[in-house]
Enzyme design. Structure first.
Site: not given
Length: 575
Positions: A79, A82-83, A120, A359, A401
């Site tokens: 996780c 991303c978080h 998700m 990013h 991306h």
């Protein structure tokens, strides 16, 4: 799951079936573009075993110490990419207790188990997590996030090793390799890279590196290869040795993604820079030994709404051709640091406000403008590296991306730079010529429709008229195991699908097709066929002109191949 959970699941799945509603749900507790979690976290995280400060929230569901430790491991494996380490959100949305406690364990279990159409991952139904682990994670994200330790000059110097001093290295190339057409191939879960001869397609050597190598970068001269793992370990490889090998190494933090070298005239090969995910900082080093010279923290205020953020991770770095500067992209704050390295004792930085969450990206065809994805903001930031200012913020598709992007001349709109998207099937083409095509500059001039969402990399070459777009994170195996290719001269005709995984002739496995990379001549495209560590993987080489299979590189050494970096193209920013 029990009857109550199934009832909630039915309501949740019904609610998220429409994409727009699913996205709204992800905005609340999931994330927009979180398919990248699979790519970011495959194989685990170096932070999973790091001792951390533990402050369990008394309002949260009870957990034993062993459960908390296991939850921390899973979080950093699955996780954190991303978080965020502190769960403040980035590509994924925040998962702090003020949000998760309000949702409650049952809601969280369902969301973790089933995922959402907005990206998700379905950790439960995919089999990645057991029912007990889903329950554990629903409780874990309601606790206060544990904080990893800091990592400064003392720790860096303790990890720094010069294995072959500069005065003991050769003064000329001591092997017969065609270094321009050498490929550095990430063997992700093996903690290694393979150097593969692009001419013979033979493995030259396998080099042990840091954990889950993220990128390889070349020095300006083309002699030194810099490799950085997610554990923040950098390996400096000398390609002039009889057999290329590591000559220096260092750890610059606990987790990292980016490394780059000085390219401005007069500074070639002199300095290197690396950015960390944790601690949020970057370090400038000597280019031939990796001796750490200067550490700079990126903690600070966001671009909007100008709130303090404790974890602005350094996502990507490029080296300017117009000034002795590095461009450092801080993900969470949306700040771009133009770091002038001409005087490290009196460091000067120009700070540019772009957009969250920065990013990856690369240069336009002129090498003047850096194009970087602010992926959760659905924008591309354009930085003029000659004037050191923001040239534009361009709205694109959902969760761009691009990798380093793709530069080519559109037959109608002139020079463009292209990006694919994690969150939708579109490919955005942005005009990049403010002189001869001023009306098209810094605008999306054309939107193509590709196979689907889940794209990580897009690629072309100045000598090619093909545009290649992968979709390795699309949940449909037919899409993740193939690649779309457009004819640049006839973009309106749409794409052709090539069954790359089928051509590899492998056994069982995910066989995701990831990261097209050209050889130095621009007449071959290499693709990674990426399966799990215990499954067979391969590299497939395609003839760019005929789009036919040319070679398959496989064997026991080819373990979880992902990124491939051709020496010449990486050295000269050819994409």
């Amino acid at each position: 799951m029990n009857h109550s959970n199934r009832k909630i699941a039915g309501l949740l799945v019904a609610a998220v079936l429409p994409f727009a509603v699913g996205n709204a749900m992800a905005q609340t507790v999931g994330h927009s573009g979180g398919m990248e979690t699979i790519y970011e976290s495959s194989g685990g995280s170096p932070l999973g075993s790091v001792p951390m400060h533990q402050n369990i929230n008394p309002k949260a569901p009870p957990m034993t110490e062993a459960e908390f430790t296991r939850g921390k491991e899973i979080y950093f494996q699955r996780c954190a990419g991303c978080h965020g380490v502190l769960r403040k959100g980035a590509t994924g949305k925040p998962l702090t207790p003020d949000i998760t406690l309000d949702r409650g364990s049952e809601y969280l279990k369902v969301f973790i188990h089933y995922g959402s159409p907005a990206g998700m991952p379905n950790w439960g139904t995919s089999g990645e997590l057991t029912e007990a682990e889903v329950d554990l994670m629903a409780r874990y994200v309601q606790q206060e996030p544990p904080t990893p330790p800091e990592y400064g000059m003392k720790e860096m110097e303790a990890s720094w090793k010069v294995l072959v001093p500069p005065n003991k290295r050769p003064t000329r190339q001591m092997n017969k390799l065609n270094l321009k057409n050498l490929f550095s191939v990430t063997l992700r879960d093996a903690g290694k890279i393979a150097l593969i001869d692009g001419d013979s397609k033979k493995i030259v050597t396998i080099i042990k590196t840091g954990y889950a190598v993220h990128i390889s970068r070349m020095s300006a001269s083309g002699r030194y290869l810099f490799v950085i793992g997610r554990d923040a370990k950098i390996d400096l490889v000398d390609l002039w040795l009889p057999t290329p090998a590591t000559v220096a190494e260092i750890k610059i933090g606990l987790e990292a993604r980016s490394v780059e070298t000085s390219k401005y005239k007069g500074y070639e090969d002199k300095l290197a820079i690396a950015g960390a995910y944790w601690p949020p900082q970057f370090v400038i080093m000597d280019g031939d030994t990796l001796k750490p010279r200067k550490i700079v923290s990126t903690r600070g205020m966001t671009v909007d709404p100008q709130e303090y953020h404790p974890e602005p991770r350094v996502a990507s770095i490029v080296s300017s051709h117009y000034h002795p500067e590095f461009l450092v992209n801080a993900k969470e704050t949306g700040k771009i640091y133009m770091v002038n390295y001409s005087d490290l004792n009196n460091l000067k930085m120009t700070v540019i406000d772009a957009a969250r969450f920065l990013h990856d990206g690369g240069f336009d065809s002129s090498g003047r403008y850096m194009m970087v994805a602010a992926n959760a903001s659905n924008k591309i930031a354009v930085v003029d590296t000659k004037e050191d200012k923001l040239a534009a913020l361009v709205d694109v598709g959902k969760t761009p991306h691009p990798g380093r992007g793709a530069n080519f001349v559109d037959p109608k709109y002139g020079p463009v730079w292209a990006t694919g998207h994690l969150g939708d099937e579109t490919i955005s083409l942005i005009g990049t010529d403010p002189v001869k095509h001023k009306q098209q500059a810094w605008k999306v001039v054309r939107t193509l429709t590709g196979q689907g969402g889940g794209s990580l990399f897009i690629k072309t070459h100045p000598k090619s008229r093909n545009l290649w777009v992968d979709t390795p994170l699309n949940p449909d195996a037919a899409l993740s195991q193939s690649v779309a290719v457009f004819d640049i001269n006839h973009l309106e005709k749409g794409f052709v699908v090539l069954p790359i995984a089928e051509w590899a002739q492998l056994g069982e496995g995910a066989k995701r097709i990831v990261q097209p990379e050209y050889n130095a001549a621009g007449d071959e495209v290499w693709f990674s066929v990426w399966s799990a560590k215990d499954k067979e993987s391969a590299i497939v080489v395609v003839d760019d002109k005929t789009r036919k299979l040319k070679a398959v590189i496989k064997g026991p050494e080819i373990i979880t191949p992902t990124g491939k970096f051709n020496v010449y193209n990486t050295q000269h920013d050819v994409y």
